[in-house]
Design a protein around this motif. Structure first.
Motif, PDB file in Angstrom:
ATOM      1  N   ASP A 158     -18.744 -31.062 -29.543  1.00  0.00           N
ATOM      2  CA  ASP A 158     -20.013 -31.636 -29.106  1.00  0.00           C
ATOM      3  C   ASP A 158     -20.576 -32.628 -30.120  1.00  0.00           C
ATOM      4  O   ASP A 158     -20.638 -32.345 -31.323  1.00  0.00           O
ATOM      5  CB  ASP A 158     -21.038 -30.529 -28.866  1.00  0.00           C
ATOM      6  CG  ASP A 158     -20.898 -29.912 -27.492  1.00  0.00           C
ATOM      7  OD1 ASP A 158     -20.303 -30.558 -26.611  1.00  0.00           O
ATOM      8  OD2 ASP A 158     -21.386 -28.780 -27.288  1.00  0.00           O
ATOM      9  N   GLU A 502     -15.109 -25.810 -18.496  1.00  0.00           N
ATOM     10  CA  GLU A 502     -14.403 -26.827 -19.269  1.00  0.00           C
ATOM     11  C   GLU A 502     -13.708 -27.782 -18.310  1.00  0.00           C
ATOM     12  O   GLU A 502     -12.782 -27.400 -17.590  1.00  0.00           O
ATOM     13  CB  GLU A 502     -13.377 -26.173 -20.198  1.00  0.00           C
ATOM     14  CG  GLU A 502     -12.615 -27.162 -21.067  1.00  0.00           C
ATOM     15  CD  GLU A 502     -11.593 -26.475 -21.941  1.00  0.00           C
ATOM     16  OE1 GLU A 502     -10.444 -26.957 -22.001  1.00  0.00           O
ATOM     17  OE2 GLU A 502     -11.937 -25.430 -22.549  1.00  0.00           O
ATOM     18  N   ASN A 509     -17.419 -31.412 -20.815  1.00  0.00           N
ATOM     19  CA  ASN A 509     -18.536 -30.463 -20.756  1.00  0.00           C
ATOM     20  C   ASN A 509     -18.840 -29.987 -19.348  1.00  0.00           C
ATOM     21  O   ASN A 509     -19.667 -29.090 -19.167  1.00  0.00           O
ATOM     22  CB  ASN A 509     -19.807 -31.099 -21.323  1.00  0.00           C
ATOM     23  CG  ASN A 509     -19.754 -31.366 -22.809  1.00  0.00           C
ATOM     24  OD1 ASN A 509     -20.408 -32.284 -23.288  1.00  0.00           O
ATOM     25  ND2 ASN A 509     -18.997 -30.576 -23.554  1.00  0.00           N
ATOM     26  N   SER A 530     -27.145 -31.414 -19.329  1.00  0.00           N
ATOM     27  CA  SER A 530     -27.335 -31.752 -20.728  1.00  0.00           C
ATOM     28  C   SER A 530     -28.790 -31.468 -21.058  1.00  0.00           C
ATOM     29  O   SER A 530     -29.371 -30.508 -20.556  1.00  0.00           O
ATOM     30  CB  SER A 530     -26.961 -33.214 -20.964  1.00  0.00           C
ATOM     31  OG  SER A 530     -27.233 -33.623 -22.294  1.00  0.00           O
ATOM     32  N   ARG A 540     -25.921 -24.694 -22.657  1.00  0.00           N
ATOM     33  CA  ARG A 540     -25.252 -25.347 -21.525  1.00  0.00           C
ATOM     34  C   ARG A 540     -24.445 -24.355 -20.688  1.00  0.00           C
ATOM     35  O   ARG A 540     -24.086 -24.650 -19.540  1.00  0.00           O
ATOM     36  CB  ARG A 540     -24.349 -26.475 -22.051  1.00  0.00           C
ATOM     37  CG  ARG A 540     -24.051 -27.550 -21.021  1.00  0.00           C
ATOM     38  CD  ARG A 540     -23.379 -28.757 -21.642  1.00  0.00           C
ATOM     39  NE  ARG A 540     -22.242 -28.398 -22.454  1.00  0.00           N
ATOM     40  CZ  ARG A 540     -22.091 -28.750 -23.731  1.00  0.00           C
ATOM     41  NH1 ARG A 540     -23.008 -29.462 -24.339  1.00  0.00           N
ATOM     42  NH2 ARG A 540     -21.015 -28.387 -24.406  1.00  0.00           N
TER      43      ARG A 540
END
Length: 584
Positions: A158, A502, A509, A530, A540
């Motif tokens: 990330d 995934e 993301n 997000s 998340r």
């Protein structure tokens, strides 16, 4: 709104009436009447007493000592009122949520030697955090505002976009010496040269090409020189913080990911350009469920915006058309934070927005035709929020009963509000609303722990399960004060299921993915997002409360590229990582 308050306070003084009476009259006049929502929510039995859930402050106990700096020294510069953001993130991929706080700084003319920086705290997985800011390369000083977390290059780590006043930064998550994760400032080569006053931001794959693009909110045209030219006083004697109406707005910006580490500004060509915007909050939401992510913006004293994704690289602004641009009075509210969620368990996303004191929270629900109606007053969250100035806000299922509840961080912007005897305070408690499952909410702040009742100048708010016990915890920032981490001590016995998605052909993301979990005769839905709320990034991972059910009967995942994946019965009380079928 502040101008209206000033007018009423002055009139009260001239007539000899107490100022509090005038304020009460104004607040009542501004209360929306509410409308009946024709959409039928899924129901649960009539509300019982609040569940045994207590939020306990554990900030210092777990090793967090962050204090926000707003630089205030008497000049009353507007950015000093806005606070700064925070994020739950797993920057080192160890399965434990770490915490990042954004910070401000001192103004140059004050000649302070201290250089405040943002702070990154690493979670050791055993209930403690350690300050790893310097080793992670984030000991950077800027007048920061918000943060959005997203893997923009799909490398599995990330990255961070940090917004601020006058400058914003992109940090790429890289491998440092000894395998230590380190963030590298790649702003200059990325093309993300934001020089205005940026507030909230969010990652979104708007063209569904498998790479995250970036949407950045901008507030107003501001500089110390502009601010000093604004003369404003609530009491006619002392200078007060100016209002947003005194400044020209700035357009939000959309940047397309070119898949090579660079971004292209497509604000104008995409239809996003709008200088009336004074944006503070943003959230991704496919409101019409056509598979293309839309963008909703909360504006301060300007109409809210809903950018409807046309699926061809362009957006059409439809907020007025669908009913979320302005209040029922026809006037714009002072929108701050925003979130969306299927809080009725009917498959439709609702929108919650925080507003100025006297304006109440806004709760837009769809009526089945794609039009939204403000149900705040009828749902029970309107009157309860009447005297509060809300900033951070989010939907989450704090008691894990399968119904989304609402949390609000409150705090005024005028630091002398208490002196005006209006019934509106500078430091304010948070608000927690329990979803009763019949279209209404019960305010349960006072019975959910002393920590929620503590009065602070609340700003950003995010949720995340930092100790991985299945109960969502709360992170708050305080303007010019110490941050707060509130642990959810849930003793309901309710079960849960957490999904970590995934993407492969979709963005890594899986931002934009829509998940439906079927439990008995109920269907719970959530979207991977997000950043949202106000300047904040929540966990998340998707956390579903299952109530007493021992399993989810089935799970349906609609990936951002349109692929639908179905999973069978899944036992409760576990974190399930699901990888999108296929390869990039």
């Amino acid at each position: 709104m502040i101008r209206l308050l000033s007018h009423f306070f002055g009139a009260a003084a001239e007539s000899g009436r107490p100022r509090a009476v005038a304020a009460s009259i104004l607040l009542l006049c501004l209360a929306p009447s509410g409308c009946q929502n024709s959409g039928a929510p899924r129901t649960k039995p009539a509300a019982e007493p609040p569940p045994p859930v207590i939020f306990r402050e554990v900030t210092q106990e777990v090793g967090i000592d962050f204090k926000h700096v707003n630089g205030a020294a008497g000049d009353k510069y507007m950015p000093e009122t806005m606070g700064s953001g925070a994020a739950f993130l797993d920057y080192d991929n160890d399965g434990n949520l770490d915490i990042l706080f954004i910070n401000g700084k001192y103004w140059p003319e004050h000649k302070r030697t201290e250089k405040p920086t943002m702070k990154l705290y690493r979670n050791d997985g055993k209930g403690r955090f350690s300050d790893v800011t310097e080793e992670a390369g984030l000991d950077v000083t800027l007048y920061g505002m918000g943060v959005a977390v997203g893997d923009y290059d799909n490398d599995g780590w990330d990255d961070l976009y940090v917004t601020g006043v006058g400058e914003s930064r992109l940090f790429h998550n890289t491998a440092g010496a000894g395998g230590v994760r380190r963030f590298k400032d790649v702003t200059a080569r990325s093309g993300l040269q934001n020089s205005g006053w940026a507030t909230s931001a969010t990652w979104i794959d708007y063209n569904r090409d498998g790479f995250l693009d970036l949407f950045v909110c901008h507030y107003v045209e501001w500089s110390p020189e502009i601010d000093r030219s604004k003369s404003f006083s609530l009491d006619g004697v002392n200078r007060s913080y100016a209002t947003p109406q005194q400044y020209a707005g700035q357009t939000c910006r959309l940047y397309r990911n070119e898949k090579n580490g660079r971004f292209t500004d497509v604000t104008r060509s995409s239809g996003v350009f709008n200088t009336r915007s004074k944006a503070l909050g943003v959230v991704l939401c496919d409101f019409d469920q056509d598979g293309w992510p839309d963008i909703i913006v909360a504006n301060d004293t300007e109409p809210n915006l809903l950018y409807h994704n046309q699926g061809n690289g362009a957006f059409k602004e439809v907020a007025l058309e669908v009913g979320i641009a302005v209040a029922e009075t026809g006037k714009a509210k002072a929108g701050m934070g925003i979130d969306t969620g299927d809080e009725q368990n009917n498959g439709l996303e609702s929108i919650v927005i925080t507003n100025f004191a006297g304006e109440q929270l806004t709760l837009y629900r769809q009526d089945g035709t794609g039009h939204f109606l403000d149900m705040a007053a009828r749902s029970g969250i309107g009157n309860a929020s009447q005297y509060y100035l809300g900033f951070g806000v989010f939907f989450f299922d704090y008691d894990l009963d399968g119904w989304l509840d609402i949390f609000v961080a409150n705090g005024h912007i005028q630091d002398d509000a208490d002196l005006r005897q209006t019934g509106v305070a500078y430091e304010e408690p948070a608000l927690l609303f329990r979803n009763r499952g019949q279209g209404s909410y019960q305010e349960v702040t006072a019975v959910s722990g002393e920590a929620l009742m503590r009065r602070v100048v609340g700003r950003a708010a995010a949720w995340g399960d930092y100790d991985n016990d299945g109960a969502p915890d709360i992170l708050m920032t305080v303007n010019n004060g110490a941050a707060r981490l509130l642990r959810n001590e849930n003793r309901t016995g309710n079960r849960w299921l957490r999904l970590k998605l995934e993407g492969t052909r979709s963005n890594r993301n899986a931002i934009g993915a829509r998940v439906r979990v079927h439990v008995g005769n109920r269907s719970l839905s959530k979207t991977v997002k997000s950043a949202s709320s106000y300047l904040a990034q929540s966990d998340r991972r998707l956390l579903f409360g299952l109530g007493r059910a021992k399993q989810a009967d089935s799970i349906e995942i609609q990936w951002p590229n349109g692929l639908v994946q179905t999973l069978g019965p899944t036992p409760a009380n576990q974190t399930l990582t699901v990888r999108e079928p296929g390869e990039r």
